[in-house]
Design an enzyme around this catalytic site. Sequence first.
Site, PDB file in Angstrom:
ATOM      1  N   LYS A 130       0.812  -1.220   0.000  1.00 39.04           N
ATOM      2  CA  LYS A 130       0.000   0.000   0.000  1.00 39.04           C
ATOM      3  C   LYS A 130       0.847   1.274   0.000  1.00 39.04           C
ATOM      4  O   LYS A 130       0.626   2.185  -0.804  1.00 39.04           O
ATOM      5  CB  LYS A 130      -0.921   0.027   1.227  1.00 39.04           C
ATOM      6  CG  LYS A 130      -1.949  -1.065   1.302  1.00 39.04           C
ATOM      7  CD  LYS A 130      -2.874  -0.887   2.497  1.00 39.04           C
ATOM      8  CE  LYS A 130      -2.206  -1.025   3.843  1.00 39.04           C
ATOM      9  NZ  LYS A 130      -1.660  -2.392   4.091  1.00 39.04           N
ATOM     10  N   ASN A 174      -3.170   6.474   5.737  1.00 39.85           N
ATOM     11  CA  ASN A 174      -2.448   5.520   6.570  1.00 39.85           C
ATOM     12  C   ASN A 174      -0.937   5.665   6.422  1.00 39.85           C
ATOM     13  O   ASN A 174      -0.165   5.075   7.158  1.00 39.85           O
ATOM     14  CB  ASN A 174      -2.873   4.102   6.173  1.00 39.85           C
ATOM     15  CG  ASN A 174      -2.435   3.055   7.178  1.00 39.85           C
ATOM     16  OD1 ASN A 174      -2.683   3.183   8.368  1.00 39.85           O
ATOM     17  ND2 ASN A 174      -1.785   2.010   6.701  1.00 39.85           N
ATOM     18  N   HIS A 186      -4.420  -9.535  10.127  1.00 38.51           N
ATOM     19  CA  HIS A 186      -5.294  -8.821  11.067  1.00 38.51           C
ATOM     20  C   HIS A 186      -6.610  -9.569  11.331  1.00 38.51           C
ATOM     21  O   HIS A 186      -7.649  -8.946  11.607  1.00 38.51           O
ATOM     22  CB  HIS A 186      -5.625  -7.417  10.538  1.00 38.51           C
ATOM     23  CG  HIS A 186      -4.418  -6.606  10.186  1.00 38.51           C
ATOM     24  ND1 HIS A 186      -3.417  -6.331  11.095  1.00 38.51           N
ATOM     25  CD2 HIS A 186      -4.047  -6.010   9.020  1.00 38.51           C
ATOM     26  CE1 HIS A 186      -2.482  -5.593  10.505  1.00 38.51           C
ATOM     27  NE2 HIS A 186      -2.841  -5.396   9.246  1.00 38.51           N
TER      28      HIS A 186
END
Length: 479
Positions: free
Chosen positions: A130, A153, A201
Amino acid sequence: MGSSEVTTALDWQSMNITVAGLGVSGISAARALAGLGASVTVVDGGSSEAHLERAASLEGEGISVRLADAETLPEGTDLVVTSPGWKPGSPLFQAAAEAGVDVVGDVEIAWRLRGPDAAPWLAITGTNGKTTTTQMLASILAAAGLRTAAVGNIGTPIVDVVQEGDDAYDVLAVELSSYQLHWAPSLRAHSAAVLNLAPDHLDWHGSMEAYAADKGRIYEGNRVACVYNTADKATEDLVRGADVEEGCRAVGFTLGTPGPSQLGVVEGILVDRAFVEDRHKQAQELAEVADVNPPAPHNIANALAAAALARAFGVPAAAVRDGLRAFRPDAHRIQHVADVDRVAYIDDSKATNTHAAEASLAAYESIVWIAGGLAKGATFDELVAKSAKRLRGVVLFGADRALIREALARHAPEVPVVDLDRTDTGAMLAAVREAARLSEPGDTVLLAPACASMDMFTNYNKRGDAFAEAVRELGAVDG
């Protein structure tokens, strides 16, 4: 979350808002909302000296802070704004649901603070890649002469960027985590990409299905292009399930020859068959593989995804080339540290899960692999089986190294393994020395831990720094 239809918070001055978390994004949201006239209370379970300092700073600005209690919903709360990492099942959010109070994240607040002429968002998510892709995209956009920034982020709170005003930017490159997307129901990007999907996650999301669904939120309401990875069917499935605006297209990227509506690679050239006049007969050259830094397969995929989003925004081909040439990756992402005795030492400390480590291992032919740390519930059989033929040796350390050792015994029993029964930071120097002993000229010693770092280091950056320092010491000794 509370109801799916969050409050349209136009009259901020009438609202009592609880901000969950005293980290960077929480502080940013608290200040922004207080500046709009809302009555803001920040709650956090911590009570360290750092917490007390941050609390004192906010209280000096008229923002209430409640430490050592992150479970009780302050009386009169109209809206809860959470920091990304707080789990959906947190007691505070359960209390909010029982009170009929919505919970949203800082990205949702940023989206609602945008003016009618605000810069469009080109949004990026995925299990890995990302940050690199977002930075590549920002570099390409800047090469096209556009006012842009890599945000979200990636480090700069999106709320802060939005508050700079509608005329500050032409377009934003926005990195979004699955946590952020979970709490951003209103987000509607110009175009978006899901780079890849792999288990990660899951303790937060509860299941792979829930994790994928949150990633897929990035496609909702896209106007121009939903960019997906042709090698990862799950990303295409998310596109198929998205509710997008009329005329929005699915655009794939591939490391092979692209078909119509795809970007890909032909004889060392990155080409576009999606944003051309006749995508069935034409292809536009964008850049050479050599323009991608570094030109590892997974990084070429990142470059193609960034190029697809830029092209969706109308960026010319020359800017894709120039932006990729100008891009420099952050530290600890397949970063060449040094050559010692004709062995290359590569720092990919950012490879904190098996999916990232697999991509890193695929970039080299003969590897002495340094791995281990906190597995976060991961298993390593598939990773080891796919990478076994590339391994000359393995050095393991960290709390969950036994999981990798057992996978190696099953799938690569002939590969020599050094198991360092250590979790102290000094283990890195020992690991590098053992890797040097196992290596031969032409090999690559690769730090791609496939695990989180917190059993031994503060973060993956500190782990990578320790590796680089150990390599430098090794070079000094050998020299």
